[in-house]
Design a protein around this motif. Structure first.
Motif: not given
Ligand SMILES: Cc1cc2nc3c(=O)[nH]c(=O)nc-3n(C[C@H](O)[C@H](O)[C@H](O)COP(=O)(O)OP(=O)(O)OC[C@H]3O[C@@H](n4cnc5c(N)ncnc54)[C@H](O)[C@@H]3O)c2cc1C
Length: 428
Positions: A36, A38, A55, A377, A390
């Motif tokens: 990652d 970050k 949620q 996702n 989630l």
């Molecule tokens: C404020 C907020 C609250 C939410 N609450 C809920 C909830 O209550 N319930 C629910 O079901 N969903 C919720 N969601 C929606 C969803 O669950 C989240 O957005 C979740 O974080 C998605 O997970 P992810 O792992 O797919 O993506 P992300 O959390 O976006 O993680 C992706 C990761 O990939 C990394 N990355 C990207 N490109 C690269 C690269 N080239 N090399 C290395 N690393 C990279 C980024 O740094 C990041 O850490 C919420 C969204 C938001 C914005």
């Protein structure tokens, strides 16, 4: 350069890939590393507004719905911190979002296969995947892409983003120092609601002159979190949705948007009560404005502030101009770029801008069948609204894990509802 060879390299370590990493942990057959960019784990940290909650049910943690005895469950997190009884006694209606964030951070820290501060820049293939980061190169039999989403604002806002116009993802850092100002929140989903509630609740020394809440939707609609609606967020429905024709899938996603993007009832009630307080107890009705059914069509600089041109969607010949000092754009997120896959692009099938996935979330491509690009996702069009939240994280990661092991584990029990005319309950 290292000679490290993995069965799986993960790109991104948000909740989606963290779930997969948790299921693969300690699996001797599947050495894996997740990168990652970050510097350390965060989860929408600038939106951890006081009072914000998860949620979805807490059973929808990283692992429980797929592997309830896994060491990375939320229960395990509580136990590890000695706070099981306190959690029970607190009687939360929903988990505080900051506590869920801390749980995710704990899971990321406990898993030494997760590496931070390392960006994947390129992935090539020559019989194995060559994953090139800004620090090294690893080879892997498979990759799992979980790069999530990035903030989105309308084109009219793009040139002006900065200290007084910002996306809600930067809310806590940027919303300080607004005392006495006029602020517009644009966006009628949960994030917009939370920002509006926070701004309108600020008292005396922190109080704002006026807070407007602009939304395209006809009113401020709640999330549909009722029992049968939640059956859309079960694995069986995801599989049913997957085999429907594309036009039907698009229609369903648009019809059921509020099952994912609506506002929590508790947030709506808190806002309504706060408006009651401001108008009738404080006697300051001028401090807020509710403007649903409106689209911001232009943004102009006036003096030290901004003028928003706002069109009424039901009365398109009616536009309003509103003057504000700051704008919070709560206008959502879009899939993150996957430029690191450019070297493989012409080998992967696409559908409406998404990589086409098979039933195990592997991209359909012309590579060998035992070399796969798993996508998490990234298939809202093919898998429906749950793909981006989630709800199905643990199940989806479980399915990927099974495919990596060349097996298919037992599926969870189907819904009470017979979604398809093809499979009738009790006859399977
Ligand atoms: C404020 C907020 C609250 C939410 N609450 C809920 C909830 O209550 N319930 C629910 O079901 N969903 C919720 N969601 C929606 C969803 O669950 C989240 O957005 C979740 O974080 C998605 O997970 P992810 O792992 O797919 O993506 P992300 O959390 O976006 O993680 C992706 C990761 O990939 C990394 N990355 C990207 N490109 C690269 C690269 N080239 N090399 C290395 N690393 C990279 C980024 O740094 C990041 O850490 C919420 C969204 C938001 C914005």
């Amino acid at each position: 350069m290292t000679a490290e060879h993995l069965r799986l390299a993960g790109i991104g370590a948000g909740p989606a890939n963290l779930s997969l990493a948790a299921l693969l942990y300690d699996d001797p057959e599947l050495p894996n590393v997740f990168f990652d960019r970050k510097p350390h784990f965060i989860w929408h940290d600038d939106q951890l507004i006081t009072g914000s909650t998860l949620q979805v049910s807490i059973f929808k943690d990283l692992v429980s719905l797929s592997d309830p005895t896994n060491r990375f469950s939320f229960l395990s997190y509580l136990h590890d911190h000695g706070r099981m009884y306190h959690y029970i006694n607190a009687q939360f209606a929903s988990v505080p979002r900051s506590e869920f964030r801390n749980y995710l951070a704990w899971a990321a820290e406990r898993n030494e296969n997760i590496v931070f501060s390392e960006t994947v820049e390129r992935v090539e293939f020559d019989g194995v995947f060559r994953v090139v980061t800004d620090r090294r190169e690893v080879t892997a039999d498979n990759i799992a892409v979980g790069v999530g989403t990035v903030p989105w604002v309308p084109e009219v806002a793009e040139p002006y983003l900065g200290a007084t116009q910002f996306h809600v993802c930067d809310y806590l850092s940027r919303s300080k120092g607004l005392r006495g100002k006029r602020v517009a929140v644009v966006g009628g989903g949960q994030s917009g609601a939370e920002a509006f509630l926070d701004l309108i609740s600020r008292r005396e020394s922190e109080g704002l002159a006026r807070v407007l809440w602009i939304s395209k939707r006809r009113s401020y609609f709640p999330i549909d979190d009722s029992t049968f609606t939640n059956d859309f967020y079960m694995p069986g429905y995801s599989d049913y949705f997957y085999q429907l024709p594309e036009s039907k899938r698009t229609e369903i996603n648009s019809a059921h948007l509020l099952t994912a993007d609506g506002i929590s009832e508790s947030t709506l009630r808190a806002i309504y009560q706060e408006l009651y307080r401001v108008q009738f107890i404080e006697g300051a009705a001028h401090r807020f404005g509710l403007l649903p059914s409106r689209t911001v069509t232009a943004v102009d600089r006036i003096g030290g502030g901004w003028e928003l041109t706002v069109r009424h969607n039901d009365e398109p010949d009616q536009t309003q101009c509103v003057a504000v000092d700051a704008v919070v754009w709560a206008t959502g997120f879009r899939p993150a770029g996957k430029e690191f896959l450019d070297p493989l692009l012409d080998r992967i099938e696409t559908e409406n801008g998404e990589f086409r996935l098979d039933e195990d979330f592997a991209a359909i491509w012309d590579g060998p069948p035992d070399r796969n690009i798993y996508m998490q996702n990234a298939a809202r069009g093919q898998r429906g609204l749950p793909d981006v939240n989630l709800s199905l994280n643990a199940w989806r990661a479980g399915r990927i894990t099974d495919r990596l092991h060349n097996r298919r584990g037992a599926e969870p029990m189907t819904s009470f509802i017979e979604w398809s005319a093809k499979n009738v309950r009790g006859t399977q």
